[in-house]
Design a protein around this motif. Structure first.
Motif, PDB file in Angstrom:
ATOM      1  N   GLN A  87      24.580  40.925 -45.053  1.00 25.08           N
ATOM      2  CA  GLN A  87      23.328  40.546 -45.714  1.00 25.08           C
ATOM      3  C   GLN A  87      22.499  39.623 -44.830  1.00 25.08           C
ATOM      4  N   SER A  88      21.185  39.832 -44.877  1.00 24.86           N
ATOM      5  CA  SER A  88      20.271  38.917 -44.176  1.00 24.86           C
ATOM      6  C   SER A  88      20.183  37.625 -44.987  1.00 24.86           C
ATOM      7  N   THR A  89      19.549  36.602 -44.397  1.00 25.97           N
ATOM      8  CA  THR A  89      19.407  35.330 -45.119  1.00 25.97           C
ATOM      9  C   THR A  89      18.619  35.543 -46.422  1.00 25.97           C
ATOM     10  N   MET A 134      10.774  50.974 -43.847  1.00 21.35           N
ATOM     11  CA  MET A 134       9.571  50.907 -43.006  1.00 21.35           C
ATOM     12  C   MET A 134       9.835  50.019 -41.797  1.00 21.35           C
ATOM     13  N   GLU A 135      10.535  48.909 -42.018  1.00 21.91           N
ATOM     14  CA  GLU A 135      10.840  47.992 -40.909  1.00 21.91           C
ATOM     15  C   GLU A 135      11.544  48.728 -39.773  1.00 21.91           C
ATOM     16  N   ILE A 136      12.496  49.585 -40.111  1.00 12.17           N
ATOM     17  CA  ILE A 136      13.299  50.220 -39.057  1.00 12.17           C
ATOM     18  C   ILE A 136      12.773  51.603 -38.667  1.00 12.17           C
ATOM     19  N   PHE A 172      15.818  31.834 -33.548  1.00 13.12           N
ATOM     20  CA  PHE A 172      14.420  32.119 -33.862  1.00 13.12           C
ATOM     21  C   PHE A 172      14.416  33.278 -34.857  1.00 13.12           C
ATOM     22  N   SER A 173      14.127  32.971 -36.102  1.00 16.07           N
ATOM     23  CA  SER A 173      14.370  33.974 -37.141  1.00 16.07           C
ATOM     24  C   SER A 173      13.198  34.155 -38.090  1.00 16.07           C
ATOM     25  N   ALA A 174      12.993  35.397 -38.482  1.00 22.11           N
ATOM     26  CA  ALA A 174      12.008  35.709 -39.518  1.00 22.11           C
ATOM     27  C   ALA A 174      12.632  35.556 -40.903  1.00 22.11           C
ATOM     28  N   GLY A 175      13.876  35.110 -40.930  1.00 20.17           N
ATOM     29  CA  GLY A 175      14.561  34.864 -42.202  1.00 20.17           C
ATOM     30  C   GLY A 175      14.181  33.486 -42.752  1.00 20.17           C
ATOM     31  N   ASN A 218       5.702  39.172 -35.697  1.00 22.08           N
ATOM     32  CA  ASN A 218       4.786  38.157 -35.142  1.00 22.08           C
ATOM     33  C   ASN A 218       5.525  36.988 -34.497  1.00 22.08           C
ATOM     34  N   LYS A 219       6.752  37.220 -34.072  1.00 23.14           N
ATOM     35  CA  LYS A 219       7.498  36.124 -33.439  1.00 23.14           C
ATOM     36  C   LYS A 219       6.774  35.613 -32.208  1.00 23.14           C
ATOM     37  N   ASN A 220       6.106  36.522 -31.486  1.00 20.60           N
ATOM     38  CA  ASN A 220       5.359  36.108 -30.295  1.00 20.60           C
ATOM     39  C   ASN A 220       4.340  35.010 -30.617  1.00 20.60           C
ATOM     40  N   ALA A 270      17.914  33.248 -29.508  1.00 15.21           N
ATOM     41  CA  ALA A 270      18.586  34.314 -30.263  1.00 15.21           C
ATOM     42  C   ALA A 270      17.962  34.504 -31.636  1.00 15.21           C
ATOM     43  N   ASP A 271      17.792  35.755 -31.987  1.00  9.27           N
ATOM     44  CA  ASP A 271      17.455  36.110 -33.355  1.00  9.27           C
ATOM     45  C   ASP A 271      18.696  35.819 -34.221  1.00  9.27           C
ATOM     46  N   PHE A 272      18.530  35.747 -35.520  1.00  7.22           N
ATOM     47  CA  PHE A 272      19.692  35.424 -36.358  1.00  7.22           C
ATOM     48  C   PHE A 272      20.293  36.657 -37.045  1.00  7.22           C
ATOM     49  N   ASP A 273      19.539  37.185 -38.051  1.00  7.39           N
ATOM     50  CA  ASP A 273      20.100  38.270 -38.863  1.00  7.39           C
ATOM     51  C   ASP A 273      20.386  39.518 -38.039  1.00  7.39           C
ATOM     52  N   MET A 274      21.586  39.982 -38.089  1.00  6.14           N
ATOM     53  CA  MET A 274      22.035  41.214 -37.451  1.00  6.14           C
ATOM     54  C   MET A 274      22.053  41.129 -35.919  1.00  6.14           C
TER      55      MET A 274
HETATM   56  O1  C5P Z   1      16.765  36.626 -38.360  1.00  6.61           O
HETATM   57  P1  C5P Z   1      15.822  37.783 -38.399  1.00  6.61           P
HETATM   58  O2  C5P Z   1      14.522  37.518 -37.702  1.00  6.61           O
HETATM   59  O3  C5P Z   1      16.472  39.037 -37.958  1.00  6.61           O
HETATM   60  O4  C5P Z   1      15.491  37.942 -39.972  1.00  6.61           O
HETATM   61  C1  C5P Z   1      14.669  38.954 -40.443  1.00  6.61           C
HETATM   62  C2  C5P Z   1      15.404  40.010 -41.228  1.00  6.61           C
HETATM   63  O5  C5P Z   1      15.404  39.687 -42.610  1.00  6.61           O
HETATM   64  C3  C5P Z   1      14.661  41.330 -41.130  1.00  6.61           C
HETATM   65  O6  C5P Z   1      15.291  42.195 -40.202  1.00  6.61           O
HETATM   66  C4  C5P Z   1      14.637  41.897 -42.551  1.00  6.61           C
HETATM   67  O7  C5P Z   1      15.315  43.129 -42.678  1.00  6.61           O
HETATM   68  C5  C5P Z   1      15.315  40.858 -43.394  1.00  6.61           C
HETATM   69  N1  C5P Z   1      14.519  40.583 -44.613  1.00  6.61           N
HETATM   70  C6  C5P Z   1      15.071  40.768 -45.859  1.00  6.61           C
HETATM   71  N2  C5P Z   1      14.331  40.496 -46.995  1.00  6.61           N
HETATM   72  C7  C5P Z   1      13.063  40.042 -46.898  1.00  6.61           C
HETATM   73  C8  C5P Z   1      12.504  39.832 -45.632  1.00  6.61           C
HETATM   74  C9  C5P Z   1      13.271  40.114 -44.497  1.00  6.61           C
HETATM   75  O8  C5P Z   1      16.233  41.175 -45.942  1.00  6.61           O
HETATM   76  N3  C5P Z   1      12.378  39.770 -47.986  1.00  6.61           N
END
Ligand code: C5P
Ligand code: MG
Length: 309
Positions: A65-67, A92-94, A160-163, A210-212, A48-52
């Motif tokens: 809020q994200s981490t 840009m992300e979305i 598994f998070s990019a946070g 780049n989670k892959n 599972a992804d974490f944020d949102m």
């Molecule tokens: O847990 P997840 O992989 O979803 O965490 C990444 C999220 O963190 C992204 O969707 C991004 O919007 C958010 N983010 C943020 N501030 C940053 C980098 C990422 O809020 N500096």
């Protein structure tokens, strides 16, 4: 020791309400469910992804809020600088209009800059604890029960998070009333000095696209053969060994890459589409087996529908 898998996919509770669940290919999903159920809980792992995804997009009427976003590093200057980056890069992300290559570079830049600001502006362990206490963050309805079910069945859950790993672990500590031994966190992990001040990050940066490339780290051990710590974002997930069926939960297309390190037999993917619904729905319903719509406009209704039944 093979139990039937009882965790059903989400259903729309009331057909008169907004169609919050979209299933692109019901026949294929039914086949995957049957195969996973037949193999039993001992073959299942959840990624599972974490944020949102595990956390709510809307928390009591406010944007969750994200981490990264909840972290207040004890310097309003640096918090503002990171907020400015968010305001610039999040759209840009979305955006569905930016090609993946270009977006990957943009995301690398965003993550690089915000990690650097955290180090430069000074962050300590105390800031993390306080930020989580004050942050607008909560698990989606049903998630705690979901954790309980998985733990009860000894099904491993990889977050598994990019946070930020350290924030995720603090959120788990503060928001759950118990420790789940089946949960592992793979995310950007901080390195602190002996006084608890951030001095850098461990391993390569994980961002949303780049989670892959990091998927294999999940199976990496925490220590090498001589017992030395291994420089990896991973968390020694040997608990997933031999588990050939995957339930994947994410909110971003890039989250589908989380299972790239698993030679799975069957995978059911669930995508939470939080915003920009009209622009993304087609892509999401082709990419994920199940799409859960949680736009802010329908969030209060939809949250009651996310529960597994
Ligand atoms: O847990 P997840 O992989 O979803 O965490 C990444 C999220 O963190 C992204 O969707 C991004 O919007 C958010 N983010 C943020 N501030 C940053 C980098 C990422 O809020 N500096
Ligand atoms: Mg996410």
């Amino acid at each position: 020791d093979q139990h039937a898998v009882n965790v059903e996919c989400p259903k729309v509770a009331n057909p008169n309400m907004s169609p919050n669940i979209v299933i692109g290919n019901p026949d294929e999903l039914a086949k995957k469910k049957a195969a996973i159920r037949a193999a039993g809980m001992s073959s299942l792992q959840v990624i599972a992804d974490f944020d949102m995804t595990l956390t709510k997009y809307m928390v009591e009427g406010r944007r969750g809020q994200s981490t990264h976003a909840l972290l207040s590093q004890g310097s309003s200057d640096y918090d503002r600088k990171r907020q400015e980056l968010f305001d610039l890069y999040y759209p840009m992300e979305i955006s569905p209009l930016i090609p993946v290559d270009e977006k990957t570079e943009l995301m690398e830049t965003w993550w690089g800059k915000s990690h650097a600001l955290l180090v430069e502006g000074g962050l300590n362990i105390e800031n993390i604890r306080n930020s989580v206490e004050r942050g607008t963050v909560g698990f989606r309805e049903g998630i705690t029960e979901f954790f309980e079910i998985l733990d009860g069945e000894n099904v491993p859950l990889l977050i598994f998070s990019a946070g930020l790993a350290d924030i995720i672990e603090e959120i788990l500590r503060q928001k759950l009333h118990r420790v789940f031994p089946n949960i592992r966190v793979v995310s950007n992990r901080m390195n602190f000095d002996k006084d608890g001040n951030l001095i850098g990050f461990v391993g390569k940066t994980i961002h949303v696209l780049n989670k892959n490339e990091h998927a294999l780290e999940m199976a990496a051990p925490l220590h090498d053969e001589e017992g030395h710590a291994v420089a990896s974002n991973g968390n020694g997930a040997s608990i997933v060994k031999g588990r050939k069926n995957v339930l994947l939960l994410g909110d971003h297309i890039g989250d589908l890459g989380m299972s790239d390190g698993v030679a799975y037999d069957n995978r059911i993917s669930v995508g939470f589409l939080n915003e920009n619904v009209e622009n993304w729905l087609d892509t999401y319903s082709k990419a994920f087996d199940i799409v859960v719509l949680v736009s802010s406009a329908v969030s209060s209704k939809s949250q009651s529908l996310i529960k597994t039944s």
